[in-house]
Design an enzyme around this catalytic site. Structure first.
Site, PDB file in Angstrom:
ATOM      1  N   LYS A   1      -3.505   3.321  -3.108  1.00 19.98           N
ATOM      2  CA  LYS A   1      -4.821   3.481  -3.299  1.00 19.98           C
ATOM      3  C   LYS A   1      -4.959   5.554  -3.227  1.00 19.98           C
ATOM      4  O   LYS A   1      -5.805   6.288  -3.345  1.00 19.98           O
ATOM      5  CB  LYS A   1      -6.078   4.046  -1.894  1.00 19.98           C
ATOM      6  CG  LYS A   1      -6.507   2.334  -2.307  1.00 19.98           C
ATOM      7  CD  LYS A   1      -7.840   1.888  -1.183  1.00 19.98           C
ATOM      8  CE  LYS A   1      -8.021   0.429  -1.298  1.00 19.98           C
ATOM      9  NZ  LYS A   1      -7.554  -0.267  -1.997  1.00 19.98           N
TER      10      LYS A   1
ATOM     11  N   MET B   1      -7.965   9.065   9.907  1.00 21.90           N
ATOM     12  CA  MET B   1      -8.056  10.035   8.541  1.00 21.90           C
ATOM     13  C   MET B   1      -8.503  11.161   8.929  1.00 21.90           C
ATOM     14  O   MET B   1      -9.956  11.479   8.834  1.00 21.90           O
ATOM     15  CB  MET B   1      -8.719   8.900   7.966  1.00 21.90           C
ATOM     16  CG  MET B   1      -8.313   7.736   7.326  1.00 21.90           C
ATOM     17  SD  MET B   1      -9.267   6.765   6.831  1.00 21.90           S
ATOM     18  CE  MET B   1     -10.039   4.950   8.119  1.00 21.90           C
TER      19      MET B   1
ATOM     20  N   ASP C   1       1.192  -1.027   0.509  1.00 19.43           N
ATOM     21  CA  ASP C   1       0.084  -0.045  -0.203  1.00 19.43           C
ATOM     22  C   ASP C   1       0.749   1.565   0.206  1.00 19.43           C
ATOM     23  O   ASP C   1       2.161   1.707   0.122  1.00 19.43           O
ATOM     24  CB  ASP C   1      -0.872   0.315   1.013  1.00 19.43           C
ATOM     25  CG  ASP C   1      -1.529  -0.617   1.071  1.00 19.43           C
ATOM     26  OD1 ASP C   1      -2.649  -0.976  -0.023  1.00 19.43           O
ATOM     27  OD2 ASP C   1      -3.048  -1.027   2.475  1.00 19.43           O
TER      28      ASP C   1
HETATM   29  C1  LIG Z   1      -6.827   3.605   6.022  1.00 19.18           C
HETATM   30  S1  LIG Z   1      -6.566   4.506   7.448  1.00 19.18           S
HETATM   31  C2  LIG Z   1      -5.393   2.893   7.774  1.00 19.18           C
HETATM   32  C3  LIG Z   1      -4.491   2.263   9.288  1.00 19.18           C
HETATM   33  C4  LIG Z   1      -3.552   1.345   9.463  1.00 19.18           C
HETATM   34  N1  LIG Z   1      -4.198  -0.151   9.333  1.00 19.18           N
HETATM   35  C5  LIG Z   1      -2.951   1.516  11.578  1.00 19.18           C
HETATM   36  O1  LIG Z   1      -3.213   0.235  11.671  1.00 19.18           O
HETATM   37  O2  LIG Z   1      -1.964   2.627  11.383  1.00 19.18           O
HETATM   38  C6  LIG Z   1      -5.523   5.190   7.810  1.00 19.18           C
HETATM   39  C7  LIG Z   1      -4.983   6.076   8.775  1.00 19.18           C
HETATM   40  O3  LIG Z   1      -3.953   5.597   9.871  1.00 19.18           O
HETATM   41  C8  LIG Z   1      -3.382   7.030  10.612  1.00 19.18           C
HETATM   42  N2  LIG Z   1      -1.982   7.203  10.432  1.00 19.18           N
HETATM   43  C9  LIG Z   1      -1.312   5.690   9.461  1.00 19.18           C
HETATM   44  N3  LIG Z   1      -0.037   6.002   9.386  1.00 19.18           N
HETATM   45  C10 LIG Z   1      -0.052   7.530  10.167  1.00 19.18           C
HETATM   46  C11 LIG Z   1       1.057   7.989  10.652  1.00 19.18           C
HETATM   47  N4  LIG Z   1       2.742   7.396  10.658  1.00 19.18           N
HETATM   48  N5  LIG Z   1       1.171   8.757  11.734  1.00 19.18           N
HETATM   49  C12 LIG Z   1      -0.395   9.204  11.278  1.00 19.18           C
HETATM   50  N6  LIG Z   1      -1.253   8.976  10.896  1.00 19.18           N
HETATM   51  C13 LIG Z   1      -1.729   7.687  10.170  1.00 19.18           C
HETATM   52  C14 LIG Z   1      -4.346   8.711  10.640  1.00 19.18           C
HETATM   53  O4  LIG Z   1      -5.118   8.597  10.756  1.00 19.18           O
HETATM   54  C15 LIG Z   1      -4.083   7.067   8.090  1.00 19.18           C
HETATM   55  O5  LIG Z   1      -5.084   8.645   7.746  1.00 19.18           O
END
Ligand SMILES: C[S@@+](CC[C@H](N)C(=O)[O-])C[C@H]1O[C@@H](n2cnc3c(N)ncnc32)[C@H](O)[C@@H]1O
Length: 262
Positions: free
Chosen positions: A61, A173, A41
């Site tokens: 995506k 998100m 991803d």
């Molecule tokens: C589709 S979700 C996926 C979450 C992922 N599966 C997890 O467990 O961290 C994507 C959201 O996760 C958060 N996110 C993921 N990685 C991040 C990071 N390194 N720093 C801050 N927020 C993060 C943000 O809110 C982003 O919009």
């Protein structure tokens, strides 16, 4: 490897963790090294894939790179496994937290393909930790809630829980809908001065943390022009950052000459 696996391949859903590629689990890394094909991803740090023998397919995506629709992606996993391949489906953070794990795993399972899930470090806990904010703290927060505030055409109200002074609310998100979740939380009688931290690109050399309060968050975010991925932490634990901030993105950047800081 069982006899069945030798005939049919398998799909392993692996969590890569957030930001720093070192946050993948030992088991996850082993799966990457043994994979024949890796579908990954957009939140994956691509340095994690360097030097691996596996064919690598980007299926993210975001951005302007081509990405497969969800149904085709799931079907691709099935086809590759039916060719006898050991397939890793690599997802940011933990695959089961807003990671579309079930959509893909259900298709794989329905086709009788063996699969495994290797959990990952999720950003909803690790992101705050990298900002010096533990999501629970004795006497301050005895539970936490993780809520998506992704705004879609069929979402008008988010699943934000009723206000509880001992809850920490992590909003995932969160960037595209700041005005909407701020409005909803204030209408739900969350205190106007409740601390809020917005954490961008947690655990990376370009991590940013913005601390504000609920009734000022819209203005603060507009002024800071934050980028994705960003999560928001709402609750009293945010104040701990004053004493527990430990991660220095600039130091991480200096150790990685390819990373850039702002
Ligand atoms: C589709 S979700 C996926 C979450 C992922 N599966 C997890 O467990 O961290 C994507 C959201 O996760 C958060 N996110 C993921 N990685 C991040 C990071 N390194 N720093 C801050 N927020 C993060 C943000 O809110 C982003 O919009």
């Amino acid at each position: 490897m069982s006899t069945e696996d030798a005939v049919t391949g398998r799909v392993v859903f692996v969590g890569a963790g957030p930001g720093d590629p070192d946050l993948i689990t030992v088991r996850g890394l082993r799966e990457l090294q043994q994979a024949q094909v890796i579908l990954y991803d957009n939140l994956i740090d691509e340095s994690l894939l360097e030097g691996l023998a596996a064919e690598q397919i980007y299926v993210g995506k975001e951005g302007d790179r081509h990405s497969l629709p969800q149904a085709e992606l799931s079907q691709r996993l099935v086809e590759l496994a039916k060719q006898g391949k050991r397939v890793v489906r690599l997802k940011g953070g933990d695959p089961s937290v807003f990671g579309r794990l079930a959509q893909e795993a259900l298709v794989v399972a329905e086709q009788g393909i063996p699969f495994e899930i290797v959990p990952g470090v999720t950003s909803c806990v690790a992101g705050p930790a990298y900002a010096g904010i533990p999501v629970t703290h004795r006497g301050v927060a005895d539970h936490f809630s993780v809520v998506t505030v992704h705004q879609s055409s069929d979402t008008t109200v988010f699943s934000i829980p009723p206000y509880n002074a001992k809850n920490t609310v992590v909003l995932m998100m969160s960037l595209g809908s700041v005005d909407a979740w701020q409005k909803q939380m204030l209408e739900m009688k969350y205190p106007a001065k409740l601390p809020v931290a917005l954490i961008t690109r947690a655990a990376s050399a370009t991590q940013r943390v913005l601390v504000t309060c609920l009734d000022e968050v819209d203005r603060a975010v507009a002024e800071a022009s934050l980028e994705s991925p960003t999560l928001a932490v709402v609750g009293k634990v945010v104040a701990l950052r004053e004493k527990l901030s430990w991660f220095d993105p600039a130091l991480m950047a200096s150790l990685d000459p390819e990373a850039t800081t702002e």
